[in-house]
Design a protein around this motif. Structure first.
Motif, mmCIF file in Angstrom:
data_model
loop_
_atom_site.group_PDB
_atom_site.id
_atom_site.type_symbol
_atom_site.label_atom_id
_atom_site.label_comp_id
_atom_site.label_asym_id
_atom_site.label_seq_id
_atom_site.Cartn_x
_atom_site.Cartn_y
_atom_site.Cartn_z
ATOM 1 N N THR A 34 44.366 -6.073 -8.616
ATOM 2 C CA THR A 34 42.954 -6.328 -8.337
ATOM 3 C C THR A 34 42.572 -5.659 -7.022
ATOM 4 O OG1 THR A 34 43.011 -8.442 -9.505
ATOM 5 C CG2 THR A 34 41.219 -8.119 -7.918
ATOM 6 N N TRP A 35 41.474 -4.919 -7.068
ATOM 7 C CA TRP A 35 40.928 -4.238 -5.893
ATOM 8 C C TRP A 35 39.581 -4.863 -5.570
ATOM 9 C CZ3 TRP A 35 42.728 0.773 -3.911
ATOM 10 C CH2 TRP A 35 43.962 1.148 -4.447
ATOM 11 N N GLU A 36 39.269 -4.978 -4.265
ATOM 12 C CA GLU A 36 38.007 -5.587 -3.849
ATOM 13 C C GLU A 36 37.381 -4.836 -2.682
ATOM 14 O OE1 GLU A 36 38.715 -9.673 -2.799
ATOM 15 O OE2 GLU A 36 38.702 -10.321 -4.888
ATOM 16 N N SER A 37 36.073 -4.996 -2.585
ATOM 17 C CA SER A 37 35.321 -4.534 -1.425
ATOM 18 C C SER A 37 34.181 -5.520 -1.222
ATOM 19 C CB SER A 37 34.778 -3.119 -1.648
ATOM 20 O OG SER A 37 33.894 -3.117 -2.755
ATOM 21 N N ALA A 38 33.597 -5.500 -0.036
ATOM 22 C CA ALA A 38 32.479 -6.396 0.247
ATOM 23 C C ALA A 38 31.626 -5.804 1.357
ATOM 24 C CB ALA A 38 32.982 -7.779 0.644
ATOM 25 N N ALA A 39 30.366 -6.175 1.354
ATOM 26 C CA ALA A 39 29.446 -5.729 2.396
ATOM 27 C C ALA A 39 28.437 -6.839 2.666
ATOM 28 C CB ALA A 39 28.735 -4.450 1.968
ATOM 29 N N ASP A 40 28.142 -7.061 3.935
ATOM 30 C CA ASP A 40 27.166 -8.072 4.355
ATOM 31 C C ASP A 40 25.843 -7.390 4.686
ATOM 32 O OD1 ASP A 40 29.100 -10.151 4.263
ATOM 33 O OD2 ASP A 40 29.822 -9.554 6.246
ATOM 34 N N PHE A 41 24.765 -7.981 4.191
ATOM 35 C CA PHE A 41 23.431 -7.441 4.426
ATOM 36 C C PHE A 41 22.524 -8.524 4.983
ATOM 37 C CE2 PHE A 41 25.234 -4.773 1.148
ATOM 38 C CZ PHE A 41 24.844 -3.497 1.509
ATOM 39 N N GLY A 42 21.705 -8.154 5.968
ATOM 40 C CA GLY A 42 20.674 -9.056 6.462
ATOM 41 C C GLY A 42 19.474 -8.962 5.535
ATOM 42 N N ILE A 43 18.791 -10.087 5.349
ATOM 43 C CA ILE A 43 17.629 -10.071 4.462
ATOM 44 C C ILE A 43 16.436 -10.750 5.127
ATOM 45 C CG2 ILE A 43 18.929 -9.947 2.316
ATOM 46 C CD1 ILE A 43 18.625 -12.913 1.983
ATOM 47 N N GLU A 44 15.288 -10.315 4.707
ATOM 48 C CA GLU A 44 14.038 -10.916 5.159
ATOM 49 C C GLU A 44 13.432 -11.643 3.970
ATOM 50 O OE1 GLU A 44 11.581 -7.812 6.724
ATOM 51 O OE2 GLU A 44 13.231 -6.986 7.898
ATOM 52 N N PRO A 45 12.748 -12.778 4.210
ATOM 53 C CA PRO A 45 12.183 -13.554 3.098
ATOM 54 C C PRO A 45 11.306 -12.704 2.177
ATOM 55 C CG PRO A 45 11.970 -14.750 5.159
ATOM 56 C CD PRO A 45 12.469 -13.379 5.502
ATOM 57 N N SER A 60 33.391 -3.480 4.108
ATOM 58 C CA SER A 60 34.470 -2.520 3.855
ATOM 59 C C SER A 60 34.028 -1.070 4.030
ATOM 60 C CB SER A 60 35.045 -2.742 2.451
ATOM 61 O OG SER A 60 34.030 -2.678 1.475
ATOM 62 N N TYR A 61 32.749 -0.829 4.268
ATOM 63 C CA TYR A 61 32.256 0.517 4.567
ATOM 64 C C TYR A 61 31.105 0.418 5.553
ATOM 65 C CZ TYR A 61 28.261 -0.244 1.415
ATOM 66 O OH TYR A 61 27.125 -0.730 0.823
ATOM 67 N N THR A 62 30.757 1.533 6.169
ATOM 68 C CA THR A 62 29.648 1.556 7.117
ATOM 69 C C THR A 62 28.649 2.631 6.697
ATOM 70 O OG1 THR A 62 30.780 3.130 8.561
ATOM 71 C CG2 THR A 62 31.090 0.785 9.050
ATOM 72 N N GLY A 63 27.458 2.505 7.195
ATOM 73 C CA GLY A 63 26.420 3.498 6.921
ATOM 74 C C GLY A 63 25.832 3.342 5.529
ATOM 75 N N VAL A 64 24.818 4.141 5.266
ATOM 76 C CA VAL A 64 24.189 4.135 3.944
ATOM 77 C C VAL A 64 25.119 4.878 2.992
ATOM 78 C CG1 VAL A 64 22.206 4.901 2.583
ATOM 79 C CG2 VAL A 64 21.859 4.063 4.920
ATOM 80 N N ALA A 65 25.583 4.182 1.974
ATOM 81 C CA ALA A 65 26.519 4.759 1.005
ATOM 82 C C ALA A 65 26.265 4.084 -0.345
ATOM 83 C CB ALA A 65 27.960 4.563 1.448
ATOM 84 N N PRO A 66 25.439 4.696 -1.186
ATOM 85 C CA PRO A 66 25.076 4.068 -2.451
ATOM 86 C C PRO A 66 26.261 3.576 -3.286
ATOM 87 C CG PRO A 66 23.748 6.015 -2.099
ATOM 88 C CD PRO A 66 24.785 5.996 -1.014
ATOM 89 N N MET A 67 27.399 4.270 -3.234
ATOM 90 C CA MET A 67 28.577 3.859 -4.001
ATOM 91 C C MET A 67 29.684 3.337 -3.085
ATOM 92 S SD MET A 67 27.631 4.210 -7.096
ATOM 93 C CE MET A 67 29.139 4.097 -8.024
ATOM 94 N N GLY A 68 29.318 2.915 -1.881
ATOM 95 C CA GLY A 68 30.287 2.448 -0.904
ATOM 96 C C GLY A 68 31.173 1.313 -1.391
ATOM 97 N N LEU A 69 30.604 0.388 -2.160
ATOM 98 C CA LEU A 69 31.417 -0.712 -2.666
ATOM 99 C C LEU A 69 32.518 -0.220 -3.601
ATOM 100 C CD1 LEU A 69 28.708 -3.432 -3.317
ATOM 101 C CD2 LEU A 69 30.547 -3.525 -1.619
ATOM 102 N N PHE A 70 32.282 0.879 -4.287
ATOM 103 C CA PHE A 70 33.293 1.411 -5.209
ATOM 104 C C PHE A 70 34.390 2.157 -4.454
ATOM 105 C CE2 PHE A 70 29.885 0.517 -8.107
ATOM 106 C CZ PHE A 70 30.534 0.120 -9.257
ATOM 107 N N TRP A 71 34.022 3.116 -3.603
ATOM 108 C CA TRP A 71 35.057 3.918 -2.955
ATOM 109 C C TRP A 71 35.769 3.194 -1.830
ATOM 110 C CZ3 TRP A 71 33.996 4.479 2.084
ATOM 111 C CH2 TRP A 71 32.679 4.687 2.506
ATOM 112 N N SER A 72 35.242 2.068 -1.360
ATOM 113 C CA SER A 72 35.909 1.339 -0.274
ATOM 114 C C SER A 72 36.775 0.187 -0.768
ATOM 115 C CB SER A 72 34.873 0.821 0.730
ATOM 116 O OG SER A 72 34.081 -0.213 0.160
#
Length: 178
Positions: A34-45, A60-72
């Motif tokens: 099993t492989w995993e990645s995660a990213a935290d995002f701030g949200i506004e109401p 698991s990644y930094t910067g704008v990366a549309p497929m970051g969750l996959f490659w990280s």
């Protein structure tokens, strides 16, 4: 979509009092790891989180990366030196979860296909052609196609079948040699 096709991912409909979410992705490779990645995002109401155009606050990644969750993605528990997520020849399912305040509030299974359904495969073996390999091509070969020879590395065998299938899905004639 195909494993190399970018996805547009966004999260919306969150609780109005939420200020942060974690988006987690998990998948199982050909070895059952099993492989995993995660990213935290701030949200506004009332606003959606667009993973395609927004950078995570952490993860698991930094910067704008549309497929970051996959490659990280990293293996949860794997043998030392396991650095490559090798997907099954039929593709794989990845589970995307949205976690808010410690609980899963949304989940989606995404199927990533290894090849288009319109790809043909021919076994090439020493008895008939003098080498061991697989030939992949788009089903429609009515016109000339660009051709590629794919060679594996130190692993031996036909470890690059997934790549060969994928290239054929994009219109190339591919000979994968052991």
């Amino acid at each position: 979509g195909l494993v190399d096709t970018p996805l547009a991912m966004s999260v919306f409909g969150l609780a109005r009092n939420a200020t942060r979410i974690t988006v987690q992705l998990s998948a199982v490779d050909t070895e059952g790891v099993t492989w995993e990645s995660a990213a935290d995002f701030g949200i506004e109401p009332g606003r959606q989180v667009d993973l395609t155009h927004e950078a995570p606050l952490s993860g698991s990644y930094t910067g704008v990366a549309p497929m970051g969750l996959f490659w990280s993605m990293k293996p949860v528990r794997a043998p030392a030196g396991d650095t490559d997520f090798v997907y099954p020849r039929m593709g794989y399912d990845a589970t995307l979860q949205v976690i808010q305040s410690g609980r899963v509030v949304a989940s989606q299974v995404l199927h990533r296909a290894a090849a288009a359904t319109a790809v043909s495969e021919v076994d090439e073996r020493p008895a008939s052609v003098g080498f061991y390999g697989e030939y992949f091509s788009p089903s429609d070969i009515s016109s000339r196609l660009p051709a590629v020879v794919v060679l594996g590395g130190s692993e031996g065998g036909l470890a690059t079948l997934g790549l060969a299938q994928l290239l054929a899905s994009h219109g190339l004639a591919v000979l994968d040699l052991a």
